[in-house]
Design an enzyme around this catalytic site. Sequence first.
Site, PDB file in Angstrom:
ATOM      1  N   ARG A 160     -13.061  52.725  36.802  1.00 27.39           N
ATOM      2  CA  ARG A 160     -13.431  51.565  37.658  1.00 27.39           C
ATOM      3  C   ARG A 160     -12.408  51.314  38.761  1.00 27.39           C
ATOM      4  NH1 ARG A 160     -16.488  52.987  35.266  1.00 27.39           N
ATOM      5  NH2 ARG A 160     -17.781  52.146  33.616  1.00 27.39           N
ATOM      6  N   SER A 240     -19.263  42.063  34.229  1.00 28.64           N
ATOM      7  CA  SER A 240     -18.142  41.999  33.272  1.00 28.64           C
ATOM      8  C   SER A 240     -16.949  41.323  33.943  1.00 28.64           C
ATOM      9  CB  SER A 240     -17.729  43.405  32.847  1.00 28.64           C
ATOM     10  OG  SER A 240     -18.835  44.061  32.311  1.00 28.64           O
ATOM     11  N   GLU A 341     -11.529  41.826  35.637  1.00 29.97           N
ATOM     12  CA  GLU A 341     -12.113  42.980  36.346  1.00 29.97           C
ATOM     13  C   GLU A 341     -12.606  42.493  37.715  1.00 29.97           C
ATOM     14  OE1 GLU A 341     -14.053  46.048  34.523  1.00 29.97           O
ATOM     15  OE2 GLU A 341     -14.325  46.651  36.609  1.00 29.97           O
TER      16      GLU A 341
HETATM   17  C1  LIG Z   1     -25.084  41.428  36.520  1.00 31.44           C
HETATM   18  C2  LIG Z   1     -24.043  42.427  36.967  1.00 31.44           C
HETATM   19  C3  LIG Z   1     -23.940  43.635  36.309  1.00 31.44           C
HETATM   20  C4  LIG Z   1     -22.975  44.583  36.694  1.00 31.44           C
HETATM   21  N1  LIG Z   1     -22.914  45.762  36.035  1.00 31.44           N
HETATM   22  C5  LIG Z   1     -21.992  46.704  36.405  1.00 31.44           C
HETATM   23  C6  LIG Z   1     -21.922  47.958  35.720  1.00 31.44           C
HETATM   24  O1  LIG Z   1     -22.703  48.265  34.816  1.00 31.44           O
HETATM   25  N2  LIG Z   1     -20.961  48.823  36.127  1.00 31.44           N
HETATM   26  C7  LIG Z   1     -20.093  48.547  37.148  1.00 31.44           C
HETATM   27  O2  LIG Z   1     -19.250  49.401  37.458  1.00 31.44           O
HETATM   28  N3  LIG Z   1     -20.149  47.369  37.804  1.00 31.44           N
HETATM   29  C8  LIG Z   1     -21.065  46.448  37.465  1.00 31.44           C
HETATM   30  N4  LIG Z   1     -21.125  45.236  38.122  1.00 31.44           N
HETATM   31  C9  LIG Z   1     -20.145  44.943  39.182  1.00 31.44           C
HETATM   32  C10 LIG Z   1     -20.648  45.245  40.614  1.00 31.44           C
HETATM   33  O3  LIG Z   1     -22.040  45.377  40.645  1.00 31.44           O
HETATM   34  C11 LIG Z   1     -20.013  46.495  41.194  1.00 31.44           C
HETATM   35  O4  LIG Z   1     -18.613  46.382  41.195  1.00 31.44           O
HETATM   36  C12 LIG Z   1     -20.497  46.785  42.629  1.00 31.44           C
HETATM   37  O5  LIG Z   1     -20.055  48.059  43.063  1.00 31.44           O
HETATM   38  C13 LIG Z   1     -20.033  45.736  43.641  1.00 31.44           C
HETATM   39  O6  LIG Z   1     -20.741  45.993  44.835  1.00 31.44           O
HETATM   40  P1  LIG Z   1     -20.855  44.931  46.000  1.00 31.44           P
HETATM   41  O7  LIG Z   1     -21.555  45.600  47.130  1.00 31.44           O
HETATM   42  O8  LIG Z   1     -21.461  43.687  45.504  1.00 31.44           O
HETATM   43  O9  LIG Z   1     -19.330  44.732  46.369  1.00 31.44           O
HETATM   44  P2  LIG Z   1     -18.495  43.388  46.593  1.00 31.44           P
HETATM   45  O10 LIG Z   1     -18.488  42.610  45.320  1.00 31.44           O
HETATM   46  O11 LIG Z   1     -18.977  42.697  47.804  1.00 31.44           O
HETATM   47  O12 LIG Z   1     -17.048  43.989  46.872  1.00 31.44           O
HETATM   48  C14 LIG Z   1     -16.310  44.609  45.847  1.00 31.44           C
HETATM   49  C15 LIG Z   1     -15.052  45.250  46.456  1.00 31.44           C
HETATM   50  O13 LIG Z   1     -15.454  46.335  47.282  1.00 31.44           O
HETATM   51  C16 LIG Z   1     -14.973  46.145  48.608  1.00 31.44           C
HETATM   52  N5  LIG Z   1     -16.025  46.643  49.523  1.00 31.44           N
HETATM   53  C17 LIG Z   1     -17.323  46.280  49.573  1.00 31.44           C
HETATM   54  N6  LIG Z   1     -17.982  46.989  50.520  1.00 31.44           N
HETATM   55  C18 LIG Z   1     -17.048  47.794  51.103  1.00 31.44           C
HETATM   56  C19 LIG Z   1     -17.079  48.733  52.178  1.00 31.44           C
HETATM   57  N7  LIG Z   1     -18.180  49.008  52.871  1.00 31.44           N
HETATM   58  N8  LIG Z   1     -15.917  49.343  52.509  1.00 31.44           N
HETATM   59  C20 LIG Z   1     -14.756  49.087  51.854  1.00 31.44           C
HETATM   60  N9  LIG Z   1     -14.665  48.215  50.842  1.00 31.44           N
HETATM   61  C21 LIG Z   1     -15.807  47.575  50.470  1.00 31.44           C
HETATM   62  C22 LIG Z   1     -14.766  44.652  48.761  1.00 31.44           C
HETATM   63  O14 LIG Z   1     -13.808  44.350  49.759  1.00 31.44           O
HETATM   64  C23 LIG Z   1     -14.267  44.298  47.373  1.00 31.44           C
HETATM   65  O15 LIG Z   1     -12.903  44.616  47.257  1.00 31.44           O
HETATM   66  C24 LIG Z   1     -22.092  44.291  37.768  1.00 31.44           C
HETATM   67  C25 LIG Z   1     -22.207  43.058  38.439  1.00 31.44           C
HETATM   68  C26 LIG Z   1     -23.173  42.144  38.050  1.00 31.44           C
HETATM   69  C27 LIG Z   1     -23.298  40.838  38.795  1.00 31.44           C
END
Ligand SMILES: Cc1cc2nc3c(=O)[nH]c(=O)nc-3n(C[C@H](O)[C@H](O)[C@H](O)COP(=O)(O)OP(=O)(O)OC[C@H]3O[C@@H](n4cnc5c(N)ncnc54)[C@H](O)[C@@H]3O)c2cc1C
Length: 345
Positions: A160, A240, A341
């Site tokens: 992760r 998580s 996390e």
């Molecule tokens: C219900 C639920 C279930 C989930 N299940 C999982 C799972 O099974 N496995 C898992 O690994 N995660 C899980 N997650 C966590 C989450 O979905 C992931 O971490 C996902 O990749 C976050 O994506 P986001 O676009 O929402 O990023 P954000 O939350 O908007 O950003 C996360 C990080 O990435 C950076 N970022 C975003 N976009 C970019 C970009 N274009 N360039 C550079 N940096 C960037 C941001 O600055 C920040 O530091 C879950 C979340 C929820 C709400």
Amino acid sequence: MDIFYDVPLARLNTFRMKVQAACLVEYDTAEELGGIPEDLPKPWKALGGGSNLLFTGDFPGTLLHSRIRFIQPVEMQEYVLVRVGSGACWDDLCAWAADHGLWGIENLSHIPGEVGAAAVQNIGAYGVEAADVVDTVECYDLVERRFCRFSAAECGYGYRTSRFKEEWKDRYIVTAVGIRLAKEYSPKLDYGNVRTAAIRRFGAYEVETGSLTPSRVRETVIGIRREKLPEPEELGSAGSFFRNPIVPREQYWQVLRKAGEEGLGEVPHYDAGELVKIPAAWLIEKCGWKGRREGNAGVYDRQALVLVNATGQAAPGEILSLEEKIKASVLDRFGIRLTPEVEHI
Ligand SMILES: Cc1cc2nc3c(=O)[nH]c(=O)nc-3n(C[C@H](O)[C@H](O)[C@H](O)COP(=O)(O)OP(=O)(O)OC[C@H]3O[C@@H](n4cnc5c(N)ncnc54)[C@H](O)[C@@H]3O)c2cc1C
């Protein structure tokens, strides 16, 4: 490119925190990043779907959100290399791959968020992680204000995490990701209850005789996830909340002793070399937090690792206070320090 000021963020983070950003830039091409005015409020930070973030208050700087959403496949002999815009919804990509009969990301179905973040976070589920399929990551460097590209090896992927989350934090904006998908039959069913769930859904004959498809595995995984994780549209969360602690073996024995003395049942654990990983959900549940509410915040009743905005009205302080209480009780009872996390901003 659109620039907005004093932007309410409630709909831009899955925890539904009602905070504001001083500025939000939404860009449609990588090239537009080069033209962002220098004088926009600092710091600058990439925002994806906001599904792994806890805004602890108003954000004083500029959030950069990608609307680059193309999916461009290039046929190779043994696999398909897909170049995907960072603003594409991750699960849309999983659906696209399944529809085209391509293997590799079906176990990562239904993870919220966008493709850019997936490559930053090294998302993972059911025995597969982004690092298994990422080929290249295209970026814009905010420090040197130029475009660059990294191979998966250069991204330094770990559990992760990646260099984007460590020493490169908030320096590179991901604009596109190259993903390698397999044409060859290659379902991964050996993690958790994926095989059992697939057999329940499609029958043992189908599963054991090689008749699965990426769509069928995707359907199985979505079914499992729906049973234990809240849908962000229905209940605010960031998935998580805590990392699973990885502790020295002596500390694991202490937990084991405590569990024996107090009749807590078996202690789930996974060997990690000299160390032992203990699921944070088990520790939290055994401290009595599962399903508990504290004001507008709470712990999800089907998965103790997920903190939720129980009423939709939780303020950041309520989530933070619940986080502190959970950490204190796990430390007090098991001597283990939980770390989040979810990124706090
Ligand atoms: C219900 C639920 C279930 C989930 N299940 C999982 C799972 O099974 N496995 C898992 O690994 N995660 C899980 N997650 C966590 C989450 O979905 C992931 O971490 C996902 O990749 C976050 O994506 P986001 O676009 O929402 O990023 P954000 O939350 O908007 O950003 C996360 C990080 O990435 C950076 N970022 C975003 N976009 C970019 C970009 N274009 N360039 C550079 N940096 C960037 C941001 O600055 C920040 O530091 C879950 C979340 C929820 C709400």
